[in-house]
Design an enzyme around this catalytic site. Structure first.
Site, PDB file in Angstrom:
ATOM      1  N   HIS A 165      52.574  25.067 -49.415  1.00 42.90           N
ATOM      2  CA  HIS A 165      51.185  24.622 -49.654  1.00 42.90           C
ATOM      3  C   HIS A 165      51.174  23.799 -50.948  1.00 42.90           C
ATOM      4  CE1 HIS A 165      51.472  28.108 -52.267  1.00 42.90           C
ATOM      5  NE2 HIS A 165      50.463  27.606 -52.945  1.00 42.90           N
ATOM      6  N   GLU A 174      37.378  12.603 -60.962  1.00 42.31           N
ATOM      7  CA  GLU A 174      36.399  11.786 -60.224  1.00 42.31           C
ATOM      8  C   GLU A 174      36.553  10.300 -60.542  1.00 42.31           C
ATOM      9  OE1 GLU A 174      32.240  12.383 -61.133  1.00 42.31           O
ATOM     10  OE2 GLU A 174      32.678  12.927 -63.191  1.00 42.31           O
ATOM     11  N   SER A 192      16.574   9.565 -70.191  1.00 40.19           N
ATOM     12  CA  SER A 192      15.304   8.844 -70.211  1.00 40.19           C
ATOM     13  C   SER A 192      15.491   7.330 -70.125  1.00 40.19           C
ATOM     14  CB  SER A 192      14.537   9.194 -71.493  1.00 40.19           C
ATOM     15  OG  SER A 192      13.447   8.328 -71.676  1.00 40.19           O
ATOM     16  N   VAL A 227      18.413  26.687 -84.687  1.00 44.01           N
ATOM     17  CA  VAL A 227      17.153  27.367 -85.018  1.00 44.01           C
ATOM     18  C   VAL A 227      17.387  28.439 -86.090  1.00 44.01           C
ATOM     19  CG1 VAL A 227      15.323  28.861 -84.081  1.00 44.01           C
ATOM     20  CG2 VAL A 227      16.169  26.918 -82.735  1.00 44.01           C
ATOM     21  N   MET A 285      35.284  16.963 -62.100  1.00 44.76           N
ATOM     22  CA  MET A 285      34.445  16.003 -62.839  1.00 44.76           C
ATOM     23  C   MET A 285      35.217  15.400 -64.004  1.00 44.76           C
ATOM     24  SD  MET A 285      30.540  17.301 -62.974  1.00 44.76           S
ATOM     25  CE  MET A 285      29.413  16.904 -61.650  1.00 44.76           C
ATOM     26  N   GLY A 286      34.537  14.683 -64.860  1.00 47.38           N
ATOM     27  CA  GLY A 286      35.190  14.070 -66.022  1.00 47.38           C
ATOM     28  C   GLY A 286      34.659  12.688 -66.325  1.00 47.38           C
ATOM     29  N   ASP A 306      28.027  10.675 -75.455  1.00 46.57           N
ATOM     30  CA  ASP A 306      27.944   9.337 -76.050  1.00 46.57           C
ATOM     31  C   ASP A 306      26.553   8.714 -75.940  1.00 46.57           C
ATOM     32  OD1 ASP A 306      30.394   8.947 -77.144  1.00 46.57           O
ATOM     33  OD2 ASP A 306      31.252   7.895 -75.418  1.00 46.57           O
ATOM     34  N   ASP A 322      33.134  16.849 -70.133  1.00 47.67           N
ATOM     35  CA  ASP A 322      34.176  15.823 -69.959  1.00 47.67           C
ATOM     36  C   ASP A 322      35.161  15.752 -71.133  1.00 47.67           C
ATOM     37  OD1 ASP A 322      32.694  15.197 -67.693  1.00 47.67           O
ATOM     38  OD2 ASP A 322      31.601  13.578 -68.685  1.00 47.67           O
TER      39      ASP A 322
HETATM   40  O1  F6P Z   1      29.005  13.981 -68.203  1.00 46.55           O
HETATM   41  C1  F6P Z   1      29.019  15.157 -67.484  1.00 46.55           C
HETATM   42  C2  F6P Z   1      29.076  14.880 -66.013  1.00 46.55           C
HETATM   43  O2  F6P Z   1      29.049  16.124 -65.363  1.00 46.55           O
HETATM   44  C3  F6P Z   1      30.246  14.024 -65.532  1.00 46.55           C
HETATM   45  O3  F6P Z   1      31.432  14.770 -65.421  1.00 46.55           O
HETATM   46  C4  F6P Z   1      29.717  13.493 -64.232  1.00 46.55           C
HETATM   47  O4  F6P Z   1      30.302  12.257 -63.927  1.00 46.55           O
HETATM   48  C5  F6P Z   1      28.257  13.318 -64.502  1.00 46.55           C
HETATM   49  O5  F6P Z   1      27.948  14.154 -65.592  1.00 46.55           O
HETATM   50  C6  F6P Z   1      27.366  13.683 -63.352  1.00 46.55           C
HETATM   51  O6  F6P Z   1      26.057  13.438 -63.710  1.00 46.55           O
HETATM   52  P1  F6P Z   1      24.746  13.832 -62.888  1.00 46.55           P
HETATM   53  O7  F6P Z   1      24.188  15.040 -63.547  1.00 46.55           O
HETATM   54  O8  F6P Z   1      23.857  12.651 -63.088  1.00 46.55           O
HETATM   55  O9  F6P Z   1      25.151  14.074 -61.464  1.00 46.55           O
END
Ligand code: F6P
Length: 326
Positions: free
Chosen positions: A220, A227, A77, A28, A173-174, A107, A131
């Protein structure tokens, strides 16, 4: 610069990432500095189809660098996946006088941008996902903040795991990639890290590592699982069965996507937002802004989508050596 472009749009799409707002702000503000009007589109491509948009002034983006999430909202969407949806979105762009579009996301967002460009809309993508799995760029907005968020929780977990002499299994996540797990694993000083890119021998790479660390006096253990390398519950069960340790599972989940972006994400987002608008003002289209080493450059979206990103092998070798020597 004397740009023929008078009005552009900006949207965020897919999973949100800390720093998206800083990118929106940069778009912006850069547009305003070039005399270009900027339209904010709500809920990604869904907002283009339903014409849910509003003019964004430099004042509207005050203070946005520090804010997590995305003020434009985000969505995936389904309608936009259809040829009719893409056509309607492109028609709405033209009707609203939007000559160029900055799309911020991963992507999937770039695939959408590519589809729009085939309908004659100028598009530039900005990579934003925690990710860091976009091949054309070394870095995607949100990754550093997400890694730090995960580490903050893992450091806390370590305190309680140490007190109880337990084994902690943490899922990060990932999506289908292990970049987040790799960095988190090395920064957390993990005993073992499971990523989808590497096939492991569970006995050798997890059980034996726990056993030898135990023999050296460790009480420990911290196991990081991407994931995409799950199911994580199987990992928990196997460790429990094979070591007899008291194992606890923590799935960090969406907390990794939140929070105020760190400096790295704020600065990279600002630079990418600036670059995207410059590209549109120069009349370019079908581009993705990328970081390559310290340089900011742009690549063709088709070319970018065809690239494949491997794990950072140098870092993996270091991680492996540090885990073996634990
Ligand atoms: O792409 C980002 C991400 O957080 C991934 O790490 C994960 O697999 C996915 O999105 C989770 O998506 P949602 O918001 O649909 O739970």
């Amino acid at each position: 610069m004397n740009s023929a472009v008078r009005r552009i749009g900006v949207l965020t799409s897919g999973g949100d990432a800390p720093g998206m707002n800083a990118a929106v702000r940069a778009v912006v503000r850069t547009a305003a500095s070039l005399g270009i009007e900027c339209i904010g589109i709500r809920r990604g491509y869904h907002g283009l189809i339903s014409a849910d948009m509003y003019p964004m002034t430099p004042r509207d983006v005050n203070g946005l660098t520090a804010r997590g999430g995305t003020v434009l909202y985000t969505a995936r969407s389904k309608e936009f996946m259809t040829p009719e949806g893409v056509k309607r979105a492109a028609d709405n762009c033209r009707f609203m006088g939007i000559q160029g579009l900055v799309t911020i996301g991963g992507d999937g967002t770039f695939k959408g941008a590519l589809a729009l460009s085939k309908h004659g809309i100028s598009v530039v993508g900005i990579p934003a996902t925690i990710d860091n799995d976009i091949a054309c760029t070394d870095y995607t907005i949100g990754y550093d903040t997400a890694c730090n968020t995960a580490i903050e929780s893992i450091d806390k977990l370590r305190d309680t795991m140490r007190s109880h002499e337990r084994c902690s299994v943490v899922e990060v996540m990932g999506h289908k990639a292990g970049h987040l797990a790799l960095y988190v694993g090395i920064a957390a000083g993990a005993t073992a890290v499971l990523v989808p890119e590497k096939k492991i021998d569970f006995q050798r790479d997890v059980v034996e590592r726990i056993r030898s660390a135990r023999l050296r006096g460790r009480t420990h253990f911290m196991i990081i699982v991407a994931e995409g390398a799950g199911p994580v519950t199987d990992v928990v069960e196997r460790i429990q069965l094979e070591t007899g340790l008291d194992v606890r599972l923590t799935v960090l989940g969406h907390v990794q996507r939140g929070g105020s972006p760190l400096v790295r994400d704020r600065v990279i987002a600002s630079r990418m937002g600036y670059t995207a608008v410059q590209l549109l003002a120069e009349g370019k289209t079908n581009r993705v802004v990328c970081v390559d080493g310290g340089d900011y450059l742009d690549r063709d979206i088709d070319e970018a989508l065809a690239m494949e990103k491997g794990l950072d092998e140098d870092v993996y070798v270091i991680l492996d050596a540090l885990m073996a020597g634990a």
